[in-house]
Every structure is written in structure tokens, then in C-alpha cells.
Design a protein around this motif. Structure first.
Motif, PDB file in Angstrom:
ATOM      1  N   ARG A   1      17.571 -37.475  17.246  1.00  0.00           N
ATOM      2  CA  ARG A   1      18.425 -38.471  17.909  1.00  0.00           C
ATOM      3  C   ARG A   1      18.278 -38.319  19.422  1.00  0.00           C
ATOM      4  NH1 ARG A   1      22.827 -39.974  14.655  1.00  0.00           N
ATOM      5  NH2 ARG A   1      23.278 -41.527  16.273  1.00  0.00           N
ATOM      6  N   THR A   2      18.353 -39.436  20.131  1.00  0.00           N
ATOM      7  CA  THR A   2      18.266 -39.412  21.592  1.00  0.00           C
ATOM      8  C   THR A   2      19.493 -40.086  22.183  1.00  0.00           C
ATOM      9  OG1 THR A   2      15.841 -39.497  21.527  1.00  0.00           O
ATOM     10  CG2 THR A   2      16.921 -40.091  23.612  1.00  0.00           C
ATOM     11  N   PRO A   3      20.341 -39.336  22.910  1.00  0.00           N
ATOM     12  CA  PRO A   3      21.554 -39.933  23.485  1.00  0.00           C
ATOM     13  C   PRO A   3      21.219 -40.905  24.607  1.00  0.00           C
ATOM     14  CG  PRO A   3      21.283 -37.684  24.244  1.00  0.00           C
ATOM     15  CD  PRO A   3      20.223 -37.911  23.207  1.00  0.00           C
ATOM     16  N   LYS A   4      22.129 -41.876  24.816  1.00  0.00           N
ATOM     17  CA  LYS A   4      21.966 -42.874  25.871  1.00  0.00           C
ATOM     18  C   LYS A   4      23.197 -42.920  26.756  1.00  0.00           C
ATOM     19  CE  LYS A   4      19.207 -46.030  22.965  1.00  0.00           C
ATOM     20  NZ  LYS A   4      19.154 -47.410  22.393  1.00  0.00           N
ATOM     21  N   PHE A   5      23.005 -43.339  27.986  1.00  0.00           N
ATOM     22  CA  PHE A   5      24.135 -43.581  28.874  1.00  0.00           C
ATOM     23  C   PHE A   5      24.897 -44.819  28.405  1.00  0.00           C
ATOM     24  CE2 PHE A   5      21.522 -41.063  31.863  1.00  0.00           C
ATOM     25  CZ  PHE A   5      22.489 -40.167  32.304  1.00  0.00           C
ATOM     26  N   LYS A   6      26.149 -44.878  28.796  1.00  0.00           N
ATOM     27  CA  LYS A   6      26.990 -46.001  28.392  1.00  0.00           C
ATOM     28  C   LYS A   6      26.437 -47.319  28.900  1.00  0.00           C
ATOM     29  CE  LYS A   6      31.408 -45.316  28.271  1.00  0.00           C
ATOM     30  NZ  LYS A   6      32.832 -45.117  28.654  1.00  0.00           N
ATOM     31  N   VAL A   7      25.887 -47.318  30.119  1.00  0.00           N
ATOM     32  CA  VAL A   7      25.344 -48.570  30.661  1.00  0.00           C
ATOM     33  C   VAL A   7      24.103 -49.033  29.900  1.00  0.00           C
ATOM     34  CG1 VAL A   7      26.253 -48.183  32.975  1.00  0.00           C
ATOM     35  CG2 VAL A   7      23.971 -47.321  32.379  1.00  0.00           C
ATOM     36  N   ASP A   8      23.524 -48.156  29.104  1.00  0.00           N
ATOM     37  CA  ASP A   8      22.361 -48.500  28.295  1.00  0.00           C
ATOM     38  C   ASP A   8      22.717 -48.660  26.828  1.00  0.00           C
ATOM     39  OD1 ASP A   8      20.674 -48.406  30.532  1.00  0.00           O
ATOM     40  OD2 ASP A   8      20.406 -46.239  30.320  1.00  0.00           O
ATOM     41  N   GLY A   9      24.032 -48.755  26.545  1.00  0.00           N
ATOM     42  CA  GLY A   9      24.470 -48.975  25.173  1.00  0.00           C
ATOM     43  C   GLY A   9      24.937 -47.739  24.446  1.00  0.00           C
TER      44      GLY A   9
ATOM     45  N   THR B   1      31.274 -40.230  44.578  1.00  0.00           N
ATOM     46  CA  THR B   1      30.587 -40.443  43.311  1.00  0.00           C
ATOM     47  C   THR B   1      29.807 -39.200  42.922  1.00  0.00           C
ATOM     48  OG1 THR B   1      28.885 -41.737  42.162  1.00  0.00           O
ATOM     49  CG2 THR B   1      28.679 -41.537  44.551  1.00  0.00           C
ATOM     50  N   ALA B   2      29.817 -38.901  41.626  1.00  0.00           N
ATOM     51  CA  ALA B   2      29.089 -37.728  41.130  1.00  0.00           C
ATOM     52  C   ALA B   2      27.601 -38.012  40.966  1.00  0.00           C
ATOM     53  CB  ALA B   2      29.674 -37.288  39.783  1.00  0.00           C
ATOM     54  N   GLU B   3      27.204 -39.292  40.907  1.00  0.00           N
ATOM     55  CA  GLU B   3      25.808 -39.703  40.709  1.00  0.00           C
ATOM     56  C   GLU B   3      25.189 -39.030  39.485  1.00  0.00           C
ATOM     57  OE1 GLU B   3      24.218 -41.364  44.945  1.00  0.00           O
ATOM     58  OE2 GLU B   3      23.535 -39.353  44.367  1.00  0.00           O
ATOM     59  N   LEU B   4      25.922 -39.087  38.385  1.00  0.00           N
ATOM     60  CA  LEU B   4      25.413 -38.545  37.126  1.00  0.00           C
ATOM     61  C   LEU B   4      25.095 -39.648  36.114  1.00  0.00           C
ATOM     62  CD1 LEU B   4      27.820 -35.486  36.707  1.00  0.00           C
ATOM     63  CD2 LEU B   4      25.415 -35.435  37.399  1.00  0.00           C
ATOM     64  N   GLU B   5      25.411 -40.887  36.468  1.00  0.00           N
ATOM     65  CA  GLU B   5      25.092 -42.025  35.612  1.00  0.00           C
ATOM     66  C   GLU B   5      24.113 -42.940  36.343  1.00  0.00           C
ATOM     67  OE1 GLU B   5      28.396 -43.779  33.159  1.00  0.00           O
ATOM     68  OE2 GLU B   5      29.637 -42.710  34.621  1.00  0.00           O
ATOM     69  N   PRO B   6      23.344 -43.717  35.592  1.00  0.00           N
ATOM     70  CA  PRO B   6      22.380 -44.625  36.239  1.00  0.00           C
ATOM     71  C   PRO B   6      23.074 -45.650  37.138  1.00  0.00           C
ATOM     72  CG  PRO B   6      21.891 -44.391  33.890  1.00  0.00           C
ATOM     73  CD  PRO B   6      23.222 -43.741  34.124  1.00  0.00           C
ATOM     74  N   ILE B   7      22.426 -45.969  38.249  1.00  0.00           N
ATOM     75  CA  ILE B   7      22.930 -46.983  39.171  1.00  0.00           C
ATOM     76  C   ILE B   7      22.381 -48.344  38.742  1.00  0.00           C
ATOM     77  CG2 ILE B   7      22.951 -47.759  41.575  1.00  0.00           C
ATOM     78  CD1 ILE B   7      22.570 -44.831  42.392  1.00  0.00           C
ATOM     79  N   ARG B   8      23.263 -49.323  38.617  1.00  0.00           N
ATOM     80  CA  ARG B   8      22.872 -50.678  38.265  1.00  0.00           C
ATOM     81  C   ARG B   8      23.396 -51.639  39.319  1.00  0.00           C
ATOM     82  NH1 ARG B   8      20.097 -48.103  35.412  1.00  0.00           N
ATOM     83  NH2 ARG B   8      19.949 -48.140  33.110  1.00  0.00           N
ATOM     84  N   ASP B   9      22.891 -52.863  39.302  1.00  0.00           N
ATOM     85  CA  ASP B   9      23.347 -53.855  40.268  1.00  0.00           C
ATOM     86  C   ASP B   9      24.840 -54.106  40.156  1.00  0.00           C
ATOM     87  OD1 ASP B   9      20.792 -54.112  41.204  1.00  0.00           O
ATOM     88  OD2 ASP B   9      20.312 -55.867  39.962  1.00  0.00           O
ATOM     89  N   ASP B  10      25.352 -54.003  38.941  1.00  0.00           N
ATOM     90  CA  ASP B  10      26.776 -54.281  38.717  1.00  0.00           C
ATOM     91  C   ASP B  10      27.582 -53.026  38.402  1.00  0.00           C
ATOM     92  OD1 ASP B  10      25.609 -53.768  36.302  1.00  0.00           O
ATOM     93  OD2 ASP B  10      26.598 -55.413  35.223  1.00  0.00           O
ATOM     94  N   TYR B  11      26.988 -51.831  38.606  1.00  0.00           N
ATOM     95  CA  TYR B  11      27.726 -50.594  38.291  1.00  0.00           C
ATOM     96  C   TYR B  11      27.239 -49.429  39.142  1.00  0.00           C
ATOM     97  CZ  TYR B  11      29.627 -46.534  35.884  1.00  0.00           C
ATOM     98  OH  TYR B  11      30.288 -45.365  35.600  1.00  0.00           O
TER      99      TYR B  11
END
Length: 699
Positions: free
Chosen positions: A464-472, A572-582
Motif C-alpha cells: 500500500r502507498t499512502p497519499k496526502f489529503k490533497v491527493d485523495g 506553516t510546517a510545509e509538510l503537505e504539498p503546496i497547491r494553487d488553492d491550498y
């Protein structure tokens, strides 16, 4: 005129460093004698060091203290000067925290502490017993190590003062100044003119004014001369003792030493007119009535003169305003001095800091920069001890030119930007700019390969491969991926700290600095074993609000302008991916603001409020900001996360103590680390009160 020159001091003592401690005691006595003083008072427990803690339970500690005192009495150090020394003494089988008065190679009195500090950071009743016989004196049998030097078998022991040929003197110790029925009141009513206080009082933001107010008030009502001595520095724990030795006369300060400094010995002297004490008290008739009717302290007669023979040739020191630092100056100096003591006494060759470019790590970097400025400035001004330490830590020869602060930082301070694909260009740029301003040896590395290796390992085990919340991904996956990054940064930091001196052809190792503020510790907003697993943390007792103010101040006053842009950036902790809307935001993640955390922390610790009483208090304080239900939800959310994350407090990096609502688990904030996080009884009560308050509003 009866003019006396008196001396008090601040000493940078170290727990169980008997050789170094007695050397500093002797140096302060000699400086006082050279200044012409006839009396010198030193800090509390200055011979063994105040912070010995459970080592006070060891007979060795008491035995070595007596050996040091015997060494002091063996030569002419105490000739023609009354010396007031702090050390532990076992009397009739009971261990006491004592002041030992010595003069002309003889012990004239041992005065035990009457009131012990037993709250906050202090546990004196664990090691000592308060003297139970006020205004009583007994005979104390001296150990043979002292008898062989002084030829005294017994000396006076108890609550007494000293009666000299021309004046009277007595003492109280640290906590006694803060008690409602302070000894100095009874001493003044007994006619004692000079009262001293050997103390071990730690720095806390905005605390000095409380201490100075008490020192001034000690003689404002009843008159007299008051001398305050204190330890200064890190003696082996989380506290920084902040010196500020001073002398007050009839409620006014006439001499004051430094609060923060790397100097190991500071002696403060003043010429005081004891006749002004008589005049002050004589004009206060109600005091005269109380003095006439009170039971007097016993006074030990000492055939010695404290005052100058010709008082008219000496001018008393005039009153002066008390010097206070701003909170920003306190932050810049206190933790920096603490870091200096820790570095020079730990055997390390420097510090390593994961510098993210955010407010917390940038504040920590600035404090190391401040430390370098303080140490090199002291060395350049002629402080031989500081100069020797600077050269030793920088691994320079004894005759090498002293480095500038920036050069010194390059020798001892390594910063590393541990960037990932979630890091921004802005934080990388701020990290590099700040490192250049401070002078640190800076590394800019990517850690994605190590993160990928860990995720790949997990996939090989589970497929299994975990994903960030912004990636589902789910919340669990999102949190796990953040924690992988945080913990890898800790592991890599320790690898670099251990090996970078070797890479550069230097000796030793680097200490890893943590950079979690007190509010994040309280909320538990950190990954266990990331920044909570460093060696030391200079900002762990400082609030986010105070740190932001310090960044603005430091940009100008420390010469690190990048701090201003750091302060302006959202946390910000900068531990999640940066997106245009997040873009990840700390306060959104926490579900509460840093300002609110400061309020919760002060109400929980300083005001000692549980969930229900905190809710009641905030119903009043926040009535114009939030609805009843919003306040109820905020209080419940805080206590849920506080209790759910309390276990993290057991692993917090040892931090500089600066704030009275610190959640530090080791000794200051003694609370459980396993809670029922649902708080069923308390939260139900909050709901009941909220319903009632809403009903009253509706009516």
C-alpha cells in the motif's frame, strides 16, 4: 556619620563543580576587598551550586562543601572582611540550606533558611528542612576538616544576627523575601540595620520588576540597608539565573548589577550611611511602638568594625532608577547566555540547527547569533575567561586573534535547510539569507530521496502507498506522511551534528537545537521525536506572540534584517504539498490561534483552572467576541488536544524556562500524561452551563 562600604555579587556557579565554584567565590571576595568593602554576600548555596537537586541527599555534597569552606578559611582571603557564604549544613541530623558567616578565618554564625521554596521550578523541601525555632540559637559541632583549620569545635547555629562595634547585620535567604511574614520585618523591628539576601532566583519574562519591587519594599516601610546577591547563568538545568545583584537603602536602589552577562564574577559595591537608617526609622512612630514591644532577635557580638573610621571623607551612593529590559531584550539575552553556558560546559564544539526559514527556527538561529555577539564582545572587552572559551570552542590557538561574532558563528554554528518537494522557494531563500547574516556554516539539502525510501519500504511490507489529503488520501495517511518527513529531519540532523566536525577536519560534535515554542508544546502540535528530540531548545518556554515581537526587534537590533520578512510570513510546517488553492497553515491545522493558546495556557497553569472554570472565565472575557456555543467548543477542543497529546510532554527537549505557563513535564508542570480525552463529566457540565447561558440570553 557611619559610612560602610558593602559588597554583593552575582556568580556563575555550576552544580557540583566544587573547584570552579570555590574559585569564583574567592575571586568575588578578593574583588570586594580590593574595592574596600568590609562585608560581602554571595548567592544561595554558592559552594555546591543551587541546582544539585537530589545530589543534596548525598553526604558527599555536604562533605565537599565543608572541604571548600575549610580551603577558604585556610589563607588570608577572609581577613578583615565579613563573608556571607551559601552552603548546605547537616545540624543534629537534619539537612538545612544555610548562610555561613566567616571573618578572619573563623566561623561566627550559621543561619539556616526559615522558609523553603516548594512550587513552580523549586522542590527545596525534598532536600532541606526549614528551621523550626525562630529567634533561637543552638551550638553546632563542626566537622574535623574545619576544626583542623579554625580550631573551633562549636559555633552558633540558628536564627540570629550579628552585633558589630558600630552596626548590626543579619540575613534572609531567597524565598523568604517573597513570604508574607518576611524575616526582614522582624529583623528591622529588632534594630538590625543591614539585611542581606543570598538568592538563587531564575529568569522569567517580565519577572524582574516583581523581585525589585519586593527588594525596595523590604526597606521602604521599616528602613534599613538591603543587599541582594544572586546566581547568574545555567548551573546544569533548564533555568537561567539572572543575577541583578543590587543594594537598596530605605526603599531606594543605590547600586545594581547586570541581569544578563557571560561574565562569571560580578561584584557590586555601594557606600551607605547607616545613620540615615536611624533617622528614617526614628520618624516612623508607629514602627517605634511595634519595635519596642516585639521579641528581639538574638545578636552575636563580633569585635569588628564595618564602617569607615572617618565617615565624613566618604560620600554615600545616591539613589538611582532601576534598569529594566524590554521583553524582546530579555529574549535576546537570557536564552543566549544559557546557550553559552551549555555549550562551553558540555564539551561540544558547536550547535546545529535545522533552519526552515519559519518563525521558530529563525528565532532560535537569532539567539545563537546573539550568543556569539555576547561572547565575543565580552572577550574583546578583556574578560579572560570568555576569551579562553571563545578560542577553545573555535579551536584556535591561545595567541590567535579573537574572531568577530560573525566569524565565531562560522566556527561553531551549522544551519541546514532540509528541504522537500513540499518546501517553498520563500523559506529556502529566507533560510539562506538569515544564515549569511548570522555567519553560520549553511547547508541546503533535499531529503526527498530518504522520504521516498521510507515510503517504498512501507510499500514493500504492505503493498500500500499512502497519499496526502490533497491527493485523495485519508487523514491517517496525510498525518503519517507528514510525520515521516519530520522524523527523518531529526535523524538526519543528528547524523550531520555528529559527523560535520569530522568532515571539516575539526574535533568534537555539535549539539542539535530544537525550535518548538511553548504554545506548540502545550497543544502538542508537533511530531513526537522530531523537534521534541533535540539536545536543547532555547525557545521552548517562549510564546509565539513574544517570538514574533522578538523577530521584529531582532531584525533591527541584532543586525539580522531577514527576521522581519520571517515575521511577516504566515506560519506553516510545509509538510503537505503546496497547491494553487491550498497552502498548509499552522493555526488551521491546530484548530485554534496562537493568541488563544496563550490564553488557555495562562488560565490552565497560572490561574489553575480546569475545563469548567476556564469556560466560565472565558464566558466573561470573550462575551463580545464569540457566542456561548463557540466558547464552549473552543474550550473543549483545547482540552481534548491538550490531553490527547500530553504524552509528548514527556519527550520534550530540555528547554529554557521563560514562561509561567510552560507545559514542561520534567519538574515544572506536574500533571498526568494519560487522560480520558473525552472529559465526560467536565464537558457535560460545560454543555449544561452553555444551555443555561443561552436560555438566559433568549429571555
Amino acid at each position: 556619620m557611619r559610612i560602610a562600604r558593602l559588597a554583593t555579587c552575582a556568580l556563575n556557579q555550576w552544580a557540583l563543580d566544587f573547584e570552579g565554584n570555590i574559585a569564583r567565590v574567592k575571586a568575588s571576595i578578593l574583588q570586594a576587598k580590593e574595592a574596600g568593602a568590609r562585608y560581602r554576600v554571595g548567592p544561595e548555596l554558592e559552594i555546591p551550586g543551587y541546582g544539585c537537586e537530589d545530589h543534596f541527599l548525598e553526604v558527599d555534597t555536604i562533605e565537599h562543601s565543608w572541604e571548600c569552606l575549610a580551603d577558604l578559611l585556610r589563607d588570608d582571603t577572609t581577613d578583615d572582611i565579613l563573608c556571607d557564604i551559601g552552603m548546605p549544613v547537616i545540624h543534629a541530623g537534619v539537612r538545612y540550606n544555610c548562610r555561613v558567616f566567616v571573618l578572619n578565618r573563623q566561623i561566627v554564625l550559621i543561619r539556616p533558611k526559615l522558609c523553603l521554596a516548594n512550587d513552580g521550578n523549586y522542590r527545596e523541601t525534598r532536600w532541606f528542612t526549614a528551621w523550626q525555632h525562630p529567634k533561637k540559637v543552638e551550638q553546632h559541632r563542626l566537622p574535623m576538616s574545619v576544626v583542623s583549620v579554625t580550631s573551633q569545635n562549636y559555633v552558633n547555629f540558628g536564627d540570629a544576627g550579628l552585633d558589630f562595634l558600630d552596626s548590626t547585620l543579619a540575613s534572609e535567604t531567597c524565598e523568604e523575601l517573597f513570604t508574607p511574614n518576611a524575616p526582614h520585618i522582624q529583623l528591622a523591628l529588632s534594630g538590625v540595620e543591614i539585611i542581606s539576601n543570598g538568592s538563587g532566583s531564575h529568569h522569567q519574562l517580565r519577572k524582574l520588576n516583581t523581585r525589585m519591587d519586593l527588594i525596595q519594599s523590604a526597606t521602604a516601610k521599616a528602613g534599613g540597608v538591603y543587599l541582594y546577591a544572586n546566581q547568574r547563568g545555567c548551573d546544569g538545568g533548564r533555568l537561567y539565573y539572572d543575577g541583578c545583584a543590587c543594594i537598596a537603602v530605605n526603599g531606594e536602589i543605590v547600586a545594581q548589577g547586570q541581569q544578563f552577562a557571560v561574565q562569571e564574577v560580578e561584584v557590586v559595591t555601594a557606600d551607605v550611611d547607616l545613620d540615615t537608617v536611624v533617622g528614617f526609622r526614628g520618624a516612623f512612630q508607629s514602627m517605634a511602638v511595634q519595635a519596642a514591644g516585639c521579641e528581639k532577635h538574638p545578636l552575636i557580638k563580633v569585635p569588628f568594625q564595618l564602617c569607615f573610621e572617618n565617615g565624613t571623607s566618604h560620600v554615600p551612593d545616591p539613589p538611582r532608577p532601576v534598569r529594566y529590559h524590554t521583553a524582546d531584550e530579555e529574549i535576546a539575552n537570557g536564552p543566549a547566555c544559557w546557550l553559552w553556558d551549555y555549550l562551553r560546559r558540555s564539551g561540544a564544539s558547536g550547535y546545529l540547527l535545522p533552519l526552515s526559514g519559519g518563525a521558530d527556527s529563525s528565532s532560535t538561529a537569532a539567539l545563537v547569533g546573539s550568543m556569539c555577539q555576547l561572547a565575543t564582545s565580552a572577550a574583546a572587552s578583556g574578560d579572560e575567561r570568555a576569551a579562553a572559551d571563545v578560542r577553545r570552542i573555535a579551536q584556535l590557538s591561545d595567541d590567535a586573534p579573537l574572531p568577530s561574532a560573525k566569524e565565531f558563528a562560522q566556527y561553531l554554528f551549522t544551519t541546514v535547510y532540509l528541504g522537500s518537494e513540499n518546501s517553498s522557494v520563500d523559506t529556502r531563500s529566507r533560510s539562506a539569507s538569515l544564515a549569511a547574516e548570522i555567519g553560520s556554516s549553511h547547508l541546503d539539502v533535499k531529503i526527498d530521496a530518504v522520504i521516498t525510501a521510507v515510503v517504498s519500504f512501507f510499500h514493500s511490507v504492505t503493498q500500500r502507498t499512502p497519499k496526502f489529503k490533497v491527493d485523495g488520501g485519508s487523514t491517517v495517511e496525510n498525518l503519517a506522511l507528514q510525520n515521516i518527513q519530520a522524523r527523518i529531519r531529526m535523524v538526519l540532523s543528528f547524523v550531520l551534528a555528529q559527523l560535520m566536525p569530522w568532515v571539516r577536519g575539526k574535533n568534537g560534535f555539535l549539539l542539535v537545537l530544537g525550535s518548538a515554542n511553548v504554545d506548540e508544546g502545550l497543544r502538542g502540535y508537533m511530531t513526537k521525536y522530531d523537534c521534541s528530540a533535540a539536545d536543547v531548545n532555547p525557545i521552548g518556554g517562549i510564546s509565539k506572540g513574544d517570538l514574533r515581537s522578538f523577530l521584529r526587534w531582532g531584525a533591527v537590533n541584532l543586525g539580522f534584517p531577514t527576521l522581519a520578512s520571517v515575521e511577516e510570513a504566515p506560519p506553516t510546517a510545509e509538510l503537505e504539498p503546496i497547491r494553487d488553492d491550498y497552502v498548509q497553515n499552522d493555526e488551521d491545522d491546530m484548530g485554534m490561534t496562537y493568541e488563544e493558546l496563550g490564553v488557555y495556557g495562562r488560565l490552565r497553569k497560572i490561574s489553575r483552572l480546569g475545563p469548567v472554570e476556564m469556560f466560565r472565565r472565558l464566558l466573561l472575557e470573550w462575551k463580545d467576541r464569540f457566542s456561548v456555543d463557540e466558547i464552549a467548543e473552543k474550550v473543549k477542543r483545547f482540552f481534548f488536544f491538550y490531553s490527547a497529546n500530553r504524552h509528548k510532554m514527556t519527550t520534550l527537549t530540555p528547554s529554557y524556562h521563560a514562561e509561567n505557563y510552560s507545559p514542561e513535564d520534567n519538574r515544572f508542570d506536574l500533571r498526568p500524561f494519560l487522560y480520558n480525552v473525552r472529559w465526560p463529566w467536565q464537558f457535560r457540565k460545560i454543555d449544561e452551563i452553555a444551555r443555561k447561558a443561552n436560555a438566559e440570553k433568549a429571555d
